[in-house]
Design an enzyme around this catalytic site. Sequence first.
Site, PDB file in Angstrom:
ATOM      1  N   TYR A  34      54.096  14.776  33.622  1.00 17.66           N
ATOM      2  CA  TYR A  34      53.263  15.279  32.521  1.00 17.66           C
ATOM      3  C   TYR A  34      54.151  16.016  31.516  1.00 17.66           C
ATOM      4  O   TYR A  34      54.058  15.813  30.302  1.00 17.66           O
ATOM      5  CB  TYR A  34      52.186  16.215  33.089  1.00 17.66           C
ATOM      6  CG  TYR A  34      51.218  16.744  32.043  1.00 17.66           C
ATOM      7  CD1 TYR A  34      49.985  16.111  31.819  1.00 17.66           C
ATOM      8  CD2 TYR A  34      51.527  17.879  31.285  1.00 17.66           C
ATOM      9  CE1 TYR A  34      49.102  16.583  30.862  1.00 17.66           C
ATOM     10  CE2 TYR A  34      50.643  18.353  30.325  1.00 17.66           C
ATOM     11  CZ  TYR A  34      49.435  17.704  30.124  1.00 17.66           C
ATOM     12  OH  TYR A  34      48.560  18.181  29.163  1.00 17.66           O
ATOM     13  N   GLU A 111      24.766  25.609  43.630  1.00 14.18           N
ATOM     14  CA  GLU A 111      26.140  25.739  43.121  1.00 14.18           C
ATOM     15  C   GLU A 111      26.847  26.902  43.814  1.00 14.18           C
ATOM     16  O   GLU A 111      26.207  27.876  44.182  1.00 14.18           O
ATOM     17  CB  GLU A 111      26.112  26.036  41.609  1.00 14.18           C
ATOM     18  CG  GLU A 111      25.287  25.041  40.824  1.00 14.18           C
ATOM     19  CD  GLU A 111      25.189  25.367  39.334  1.00 14.18           C
ATOM     20  OE1 GLU A 111      25.802  26.367  38.888  1.00 14.18           O
ATOM     21  OE2 GLU A 111      24.504  24.616  38.626  1.00 14.18           O
ATOM     22  N   LYS A 113      28.781  30.340  43.707  1.00 12.50           N
ATOM     23  CA  LYS A 113      28.848  31.411  42.710  1.00 12.50           C
ATOM     24  C   LYS A 113      30.295  31.872  42.623  1.00 12.50           C
ATOM     25  O   LYS A 113      30.826  32.503  43.533  1.00 12.50           O
ATOM     26  CB  LYS A 113      27.944  32.574  43.091  1.00 12.50           C
ATOM     27  CG  LYS A 113      27.888  33.641  42.021  1.00 12.50           C
ATOM     28  CD  LYS A 113      26.681  34.554  42.203  1.00 12.50           C
ATOM     29  CE  LYS A 113      26.487  35.463  41.017  1.00 12.50           C
ATOM     30  NZ  LYS A 113      27.465  36.541  40.947  1.00 12.50           N
ATOM     31  N   ASP A 115      33.631  33.787  41.538  1.00 16.47           N
ATOM     32  CA  ASP A 115      33.914  35.189  41.228  1.00 16.47           C
ATOM     33  C   ASP A 115      34.965  35.251  40.128  1.00 16.47           C
ATOM     34  O   ASP A 115      36.145  35.462  40.366  1.00 16.47           O
ATOM     35  CB  ASP A 115      34.407  35.890  42.492  1.00 16.47           C
ATOM     36  CG  ASP A 115      34.345  37.401  42.342  1.00 16.47           C
ATOM     37  OD1 ASP A 115      33.727  37.867  41.359  1.00 16.47           O
ATOM     38  OD2 ASP A 115      34.907  38.101  43.190  1.00 16.47           O
ATOM     39  N   ARG A 134      30.933  37.028  28.028  1.00 13.19           N
ATOM     40  CA  ARG A 134      29.505  37.278  28.153  1.00 13.19           C
ATOM     41  C   ARG A 134      29.133  38.603  27.465  1.00 13.19           C
ATOM     42  O   ARG A 134      28.068  38.730  26.887  1.00 13.19           O
ATOM     43  CB  ARG A 134      29.147  37.321  29.646  1.00 13.19           C
ATOM     44  CG  ARG A 134      27.739  37.701  29.920  1.00 13.19           C
ATOM     45  CD  ARG A 134      27.419  37.504  31.390  1.00 13.19           C
ATOM     46  NE  ARG A 134      26.032  37.837  31.638  1.00 13.19           N
ATOM     47  CZ  ARG A 134      25.616  39.048  31.992  1.00 13.19           C
ATOM     48  NH1 ARG A 134      26.481  40.012  32.143  1.00 13.19           N
ATOM     49  NH2 ARG A 134      24.335  39.281  32.201  1.00 13.19           N
ATOM     50  N   TYR A 225      28.686  25.482  33.990  1.00 16.02           N
ATOM     51  CA  TYR A 225      27.470  25.421  34.804  1.00 16.02           C
ATOM     52  C   TYR A 225      26.148  25.648  34.088  1.00 16.02           C
ATOM     53  O   TYR A 225      25.107  25.578  34.708  1.00 16.02           O
ATOM     54  CB  TYR A 225      27.573  26.388  35.982  1.00 16.02           C
ATOM     55  CG  TYR A 225      27.989  27.810  35.613  1.00 16.02           C
ATOM     56  CD1 TYR A 225      27.239  28.584  34.741  1.00 16.02           C
ATOM     57  CD2 TYR A 225      29.136  28.368  36.161  1.00 16.02           C
ATOM     58  CE1 TYR A 225      27.617  29.881  34.430  1.00 16.02           C
ATOM     59  CE2 TYR A 225      29.526  29.660  35.854  1.00 16.02           C
ATOM     60  CZ  TYR A 225      28.756  30.411  34.980  1.00 16.02           C
ATOM     61  OH  TYR A 225      29.132  31.679  34.665  1.00 16.02           O
ATOM     62  N   LYS A 313      23.590  36.098  47.776  1.00 13.35           N
ATOM     63  CA  LYS A 313      24.815  36.901  47.912  1.00 13.35           C
ATOM     64  C   LYS A 313      25.424  36.733  49.291  1.00 13.35           C
ATOM     65  O   LYS A 313      24.707  36.683  50.291  1.00 13.35           O
ATOM     66  CB  LYS A 313      24.482  38.393  47.714  1.00 13.35           C
ATOM     67  CG  LYS A 313      24.035  38.750  46.317  1.00 13.35           C
ATOM     68  CD  LYS A 313      25.119  38.574  45.297  1.00 13.35           C
ATOM     69  CE  LYS A 313      26.016  39.791  45.196  1.00 13.35           C
ATOM     70  NZ  LYS A 313      26.963  39.630  44.056  1.00 13.35           N
ATOM     71  N   CYS A 407      58.405  63.726  47.806  1.00 10.43           N
ATOM     72  CA  CYS A 407      58.485  62.269  47.905  1.00 10.43           C
ATOM     73  C   CYS A 407      58.997  61.870  49.290  1.00 10.43           C
ATOM     74  O   CYS A 407      60.040  62.373  49.728  1.00 10.43           O
ATOM     75  CB  CYS A 407      59.419  61.744  46.818  1.00 10.43           C
ATOM     76  SG  CYS A 407      59.796  60.003  47.004  1.00 10.43           S
ATOM     77  N   CYS A 410      62.749  60.330  48.671  1.00 14.44           N
ATOM     78  CA  CYS A 410      63.920  61.092  48.209  1.00 14.44           C
ATOM     79  C   CYS A 410      63.745  62.601  48.370  1.00 14.44           C
ATOM     80  O   CYS A 410      64.630  63.365  47.982  1.00 14.44           O
ATOM     81  CB  CYS A 410      64.231  60.748  46.758  1.00 14.44           C
ATOM     82  SG  CYS A 410      63.001  61.422  45.622  1.00 14.44           S
ATOM     83  N   CYS A 425      56.233  60.916  42.468  1.00 12.16           N
ATOM     84  CA  CYS A 425      57.568  61.473  42.615  1.00 12.16           C
ATOM     85  C   CYS A 425      58.154  61.565  41.213  1.00 12.16           C
ATOM     86  O   CYS A 425      58.117  60.606  40.456  1.00 12.16           O
ATOM     87  CB  CYS A 425      58.412  60.540  43.486  1.00 12.16           C
ATOM     88  SG  CYS A 425      60.163  60.918  43.400  1.00 12.16           S
ATOM     89  N   CYS A 430      64.971  58.345  42.118  1.00 10.54           N
ATOM     90  CA  CYS A 430      64.427  58.067  43.448  1.00 10.54           C
ATOM     91  C   CYS A 430      64.768  56.630  43.817  1.00 10.54           C
ATOM     92  O   CYS A 430      64.476  55.707  43.060  1.00 10.54           O
ATOM     93  CB  CYS A 430      62.914  58.259  43.426  1.00 10.54           C
ATOM     94  SG  CYS A 430      62.111  57.727  44.936  1.00 10.54           S
TER      95      CYS A 430
HETATM   96  S1  IVH Z   1      24.266  30.610  35.979  1.00 10.35           S
HETATM   97  C1  IVH Z   1      20.761  32.298  33.992  1.00 10.35           C
HETATM   98  N1  IVH Z   1      25.921  29.600  37.716  1.00 10.35           N
HETATM   99  O1  IVH Z   1      27.213  34.992  37.874  1.00 10.35           O
HETATM  100  C2  IVH Z   1      21.946  31.693  34.589  1.00 10.35           C
HETATM  101  N2  IVH Z   1      26.294  31.826  36.988  1.00 10.35           N
HETATM  102  O2  IVH Z   1      24.881  37.070  37.806  1.00 10.35           O
HETATM  103  C3  IVH Z   1      23.098  32.601  34.634  1.00 10.35           C
HETATM  104  N3  IVH Z   1      28.275  32.887  37.944  1.00 10.35           N
HETATM  105  O3  IVH Z   1      27.174  36.066  34.580  1.00 10.35           O
HETATM  106  C4  IVH Z   1      24.375  32.026  34.983  1.00 10.35           C
HETATM  107  N4  IVH Z   1      28.906  31.182  39.175  1.00 10.35           N
HETATM  108  O4  IVH Z   1      29.265  34.845  35.293  1.00 10.35           O
HETATM  109  C5  IVH Z   1      25.608  30.684  36.982  1.00 10.35           C
HETATM  110  N5  IVH Z   1      27.332  28.573  39.221  1.00 10.35           N
HETATM  111  C6  IVH Z   1      27.015  29.635  38.493  1.00 10.35           C
HETATM  112  C7  IVH Z   1      27.782  30.825  38.528  1.00 10.35           C
HETATM  113  C8  IVH Z   1      27.379  31.905  37.756  1.00 10.35           C
HETATM  114  C9  IVH Z   1      29.178  32.436  38.807  1.00 10.35           C
HETATM  115  C10 IVH Z   1      28.284  34.249  37.358  1.00 10.35           C
HETATM  116  C11 IVH Z   1      28.111  34.260  35.867  1.00 10.35           C
HETATM  117  C12 IVH Z   1      26.931  35.136  35.581  1.00 10.35           C
HETATM  118  C13 IVH Z   1      26.699  35.836  36.876  1.00 10.35           C
HETATM  119  C14 IVH Z   1      25.203  35.977  37.043  1.00 10.35           C
END
Ligand code: IVH
Length: 667
Positions: A34, A111, A113, A115, A134, A225, A313, A407, A410, A425, A430
Amino acid sequence: MKPEIRITELREILNDHNYRYYVLNDPIISDGEYDVLFKELESLEQAHLELIHSESPTQRIGASPVTEFGTIQHQIPMLSLANAMTMDDLVAFNERAKKGLETNSITYIAEPKLDGLGVELVYKNGSLSHGSTRGDGFTGEDITHNLRTIRAIPLRLRTENSAVPSLLEVRGEVFIEKDGFSKLNQRQELDSKPVFANPRNAAAGSLRQLDPSVTATRPLSIYCYETGVIQGQSFDDHSSFLNALKTWGLPVNPLIQTVVDAAGLTTYHQELVKQRNDLPYEIDGTVFKINNYAQRNKLGTRSRSPRWAIAGKFKAQQATTVICDIDVQVGRTGALTPVAKLKSVFVAGVTVTNATLHNQDEIERKDIRIGDTVLIERAGDVIPKVVKVVKDKRPKGTRPFHIPDTCPVCSHQAYRSEGEAIWRCGNISCPRQVKGRIQHFASKLAMNIDGLGEKVVDQLVEEGYVNSIARLYSLNQDELAGLERLGEKSANNLIQAITGSKKTTFARFVFALGIRNVGEHVAKLFENYFSGDLSRFIQTSTDELEALDGVGPVGAKNVVQFWADPSNKKIVYTCLDMGVTLAKVEKNEHQLFAGQVFVFTGALEKFNRKDAKDIVDALGGKITSSVSKNTQYVVAGIGAGSKLKKAEELGIPVLSEAEFLEMVKAS
Ligand code: IVH
């Protein structure tokens, strides 16, 4: 082949490879191959500047650094998600939705979630127009220049399989994979820069860079998403929208699935809990969204979150273990960090033996002692934290733990600045800090000593040749020649580079000392203010420094503390004795405001603060933020209060805006 044809071809080839890599997850060439194609395009473009297109893969770092972020309004607010903490919560969510929709079965899109950080990309007629964070959900920061550098984000949507809408707002999560994250931290460490606690912080920090060329070096990725406004096309459900995203070349998480009813929700969730630690990126839960858009509309949204979606969660990954000992580690900046040495325990996919205790306040708040049984938690962080002590398992005879006031490396006196939780320190020699300090001292923007790289510094310190920056200036050829992998020629070059660095400037030297909060910019500010006079700088006070525009109370305190330490002064004087000379700062005595200090206060009407600064700077003066006996003039606008009063008390002339402008005009 004509260059314009090859350039177009290469652009397409490179975009196709990106698409295969980021969207289809099916690369057919190596990174090296690439790069060869990329370089070919780059050099052809350099030879034919008129053929460079802003959407060329070579133009991702298009913009020069910005001074601050603009803001962008989201046409449709970027909502959050309600949380389901348990399986029962997921079941209840499905029941509510069924009731609201008067149906007995619902199809969801499930999906992971991610981080990372939620962002919005806006494509106009298929071309990436802008992108934002956001923010508070309604207004985000304009980070277009940084998002453009992310290779997974197409600068132009693909059209070979489906037409693109005239306007497409698409939301997604920017993140850093675990692998890329550890490499990034290794690089940060090598460059003597702070490491990131977790991939999310690293992604956030990378997106908030003012300079896109820095963001471009960070291994950022994205999965899309959700939709914002779409014009010129419409979708009936989320799965066809996600499919369209893929055909347009936007990356969509391959783990996304269609699931049905409560059993579908809980099974998917539990499956991801199992996979979590094996995924290449951090996830903190699942997201379930009703697939059908008509059903979504029927349920509608609450003020901050939709009724048609929920986040499942994950429980924090925790374990209990015993604190065998508490080590106090000294960081590159001298920070003393208490680290709990744990009886090893497996949590979040890795064996953990250390936990950070942050600082003395944290130890006291949680009453953490050696011998305690503790609950620890790993949330994507490199080093787990102690959540709490299991008090009824505390053995007899434990004592509260105190960070030593010297420290541990040292034995130099440690200090704690007012308002700071961290002990440090204060010794710039050091040994724990010395390698990092010397590397910083030698770096390009500091003393610029070519050839004094990390490996050489390590050897010099480890072999005991160098214990402070001052000692660099008495190194001789024989000492250097004794080092491994340093030939006679390189040793000679290095001696010359060290000697050459002696002729420097106040700003470079002060920056090179590595005083906390004194970056290049502040060092330059000091150079101007003290007119390059180091002995005046050494005798400065916090009041004097704090009054300078651009210096905060913490920075001021750090400088004064630095000079209060005799060993620091000694090192600096030794450097000067060894021949370090600071270039004279030319003062133009003929400038109208040469050496004069101004304070602007109250609401200005005829010009803004930036204009005021530009005018005063241009005429050789300085602006500070507080009135002191060093102030020559106070310019008072409407509503001026305490500063005006102080000026009157000290008998300092007060000018109106008009009078100030008169003075300037006279020049
Ligand atoms: S949908 C109304 N899909 O989670 C729909 N959010 O608490 C809102 N996030 O601010 C978002 N993965 O930054 C959606 N597959 C996913 C996500 C996702 C992570 C985050 C996103 C959002 C926060 C919502």
